[in-house]
Design a protein around this motif. Structure first.
Motif, short mmCIF file in Angstrom:
data_model
loop_
_atom_site.label_atom_id
_atom_site.label_comp_id
_atom_site.label_asym_id
_atom_site.label_seq_id
_atom_site.Cartn_x
_atom_site.Cartn_y
_atom_site.Cartn_z
N ALA A 61 0.84 -1.21 0.00
CA ALA A 61 0.00 0.00 0.00
C ALA A 61 0.87 1.26 0.00
O ALA A 61 0.60 2.21 -0.75
N ARG A 62 1.91 1.28 0.81
CA ARG A 62 2.82 2.43 0.84
C ARG A 62 3.50 2.63 -0.50
O ARG A 62 3.61 3.74 -1.01
N ARG A 63 3.97 1.51 -1.10
CA ARG A 63 4.66 1.60 -2.38
C ARG A 63 3.70 2.10 -3.46
O ARG A 63 4.07 2.92 -4.30
N THR A 64 2.47 1.62 -3.43
CA THR A 64 1.47 2.04 -4.41
C THR A 64 1.16 3.52 -4.27
O THR A 64 1.05 4.23 -5.27
N TYR A 65 1.06 4.01 -3.03
CA TYR A 65 0.80 5.43 -2.81
C TYR A 65 1.93 6.28 -3.41
O TYR A 65 1.69 7.26 -4.10
N VAL A 66 3.16 5.88 -3.16
CA VAL A 66 4.31 6.64 -3.68
C VAL A 66 4.34 6.54 -5.21
O VAL A 66 4.58 7.54 -5.90
N ALA A 67 4.07 5.36 -5.75
CA ALA A 67 4.04 5.21 -7.21
C ALA A 67 2.95 6.08 -7.83
O ALA A 67 3.15 6.68 -8.89
N ASP A 68 1.79 6.17 -7.17
CA ASP A 68 0.72 7.04 -7.65
C ASP A 68 1.16 8.50 -7.63
O ASP A 68 0.84 9.27 -8.54
N THR A 69 1.89 8.88 -6.60
CA THR A 69 2.40 10.25 -6.50
C THR A 69 3.40 10.52 -7.62
O THR A 69 3.38 11.59 -8.24
N ASP A 97 1.54 11.19 -10.75
CA ASP A 97 1.01 12.56 -10.79
C ASP A 97 2.09 13.55 -11.22
O ASP A 97 1.84 14.44 -12.03
N VAL A 98 3.29 13.38 -10.68
CA VAL A 98 4.40 14.26 -11.03
C VAL A 98 4.74 14.10 -12.51
O VAL A 98 4.95 15.09 -13.23
N LYS A 99 4.79 12.85 -12.98
CA LYS A 99 5.07 12.61 -14.40
C LYS A 99 4.03 13.28 -15.29
O LYS A 99 4.38 13.89 -16.30
N GLU A 100 2.78 13.16 -14.90
CA GLU A 100 1.71 13.77 -15.70
C GLU A 100 1.84 15.29 -15.72
O GLU A 100 1.74 15.92 -16.77
N GLU A 101 2.10 15.90 -14.55
CA GLU A 101 2.25 17.35 -14.47
C GLU A 101 3.40 17.84 -15.33
O GLU A 101 3.34 18.93 -15.91
N ARG A 102 4.45 17.04 -15.43
CA ARG A 102 5.65 17.45 -16.18
C ARG A 102 5.66 16.94 -17.61
O ARG A 102 6.64 17.15 -18.34
N GLY A 103 4.58 16.23 -17.99
CA GLY A 103 4.51 15.72 -19.35
C GLY A 103 5.50 14.61 -19.64
O GLY A 103 5.92 14.43 -20.79
N GLN A 126 -1.28 3.82 -13.92
CA GLN A 126 -0.92 5.13 -14.48
C GLN A 126 -1.57 5.36 -15.84
O GLN A 126 -2.06 6.45 -16.12
N ARG A 127 -1.59 4.32 -16.67
CA ARG A 127 -2.22 4.45 -17.99
C ARG A 127 -3.72 4.68 -17.85
O ARG A 127 -4.30 5.47 -18.60
N ARG A 128 -4.36 4.01 -16.91
CA ARG A 128 -5.80 4.17 -16.71
C ARG A 128 -6.14 5.58 -16.23
O ARG A 128 -7.16 6.12 -16.60
N SER A 129 -5.28 6.14 -15.39
CA SER A 129 -5.59 7.44 -14.80
C SER A 129 -5.28 8.61 -15.73
O SER A 129 -5.67 9.74 -15.45
#
Length: 96
Positions: free
Chosen positions: A30-38, A41-47, A92-95
């Motif tokens: 769960a912790r790893r998934t939370y960090v991976a999701d974060t 988000d950073v990847k998406e913001e930065r393209g 990540q692809r789904r989101s």
């Protein structure tokens, strides 16, 4: 007071120990998934692209090194990490 050694524990105590370990594994996933999701988000913001093969390679190398350090089958550990990576990438692809 010291914890009993596994070889000194009865079957019920050993099963309780496994239950505790399983809970800890799920907590870590769960912790790893939370960090991976974060990170996603950073990847998406930065393209940035979802996939970073060099980072995945580093994760797999660390997994193998840690497997060796803890005397666990490296193929098993790498399979677990490959699954975690693929699940994170799919999310990540789904989101996006």
């Amino acid at each position: 007071m010291t914890d009993p050694k596994p070889e000194d524990m009865d079957l019920d105590e050993l099963r309780t120990e496994i239950e505790d370990i399983d809970r800890e594994i799920v907590e870590l996933v769960a912790r790893r998934t939370y960090v991976a999701d974060t990170i996603a988000d950073v990847k998406e913001e930065r393209g940035l692209p979802t996939t970073d093969e060099s980072q995945e390679e580093r994760v797999m190398e660390r997994a193998a090194e840690n497997a060796e350090r803890f005397e666990v089958d490296a193929n098993l550990v790498k399979a677990v990490f490959r699954l975690l990576i693929e699940l994170n990438k799919a999310e990540q692809r789904r989101s996006r």
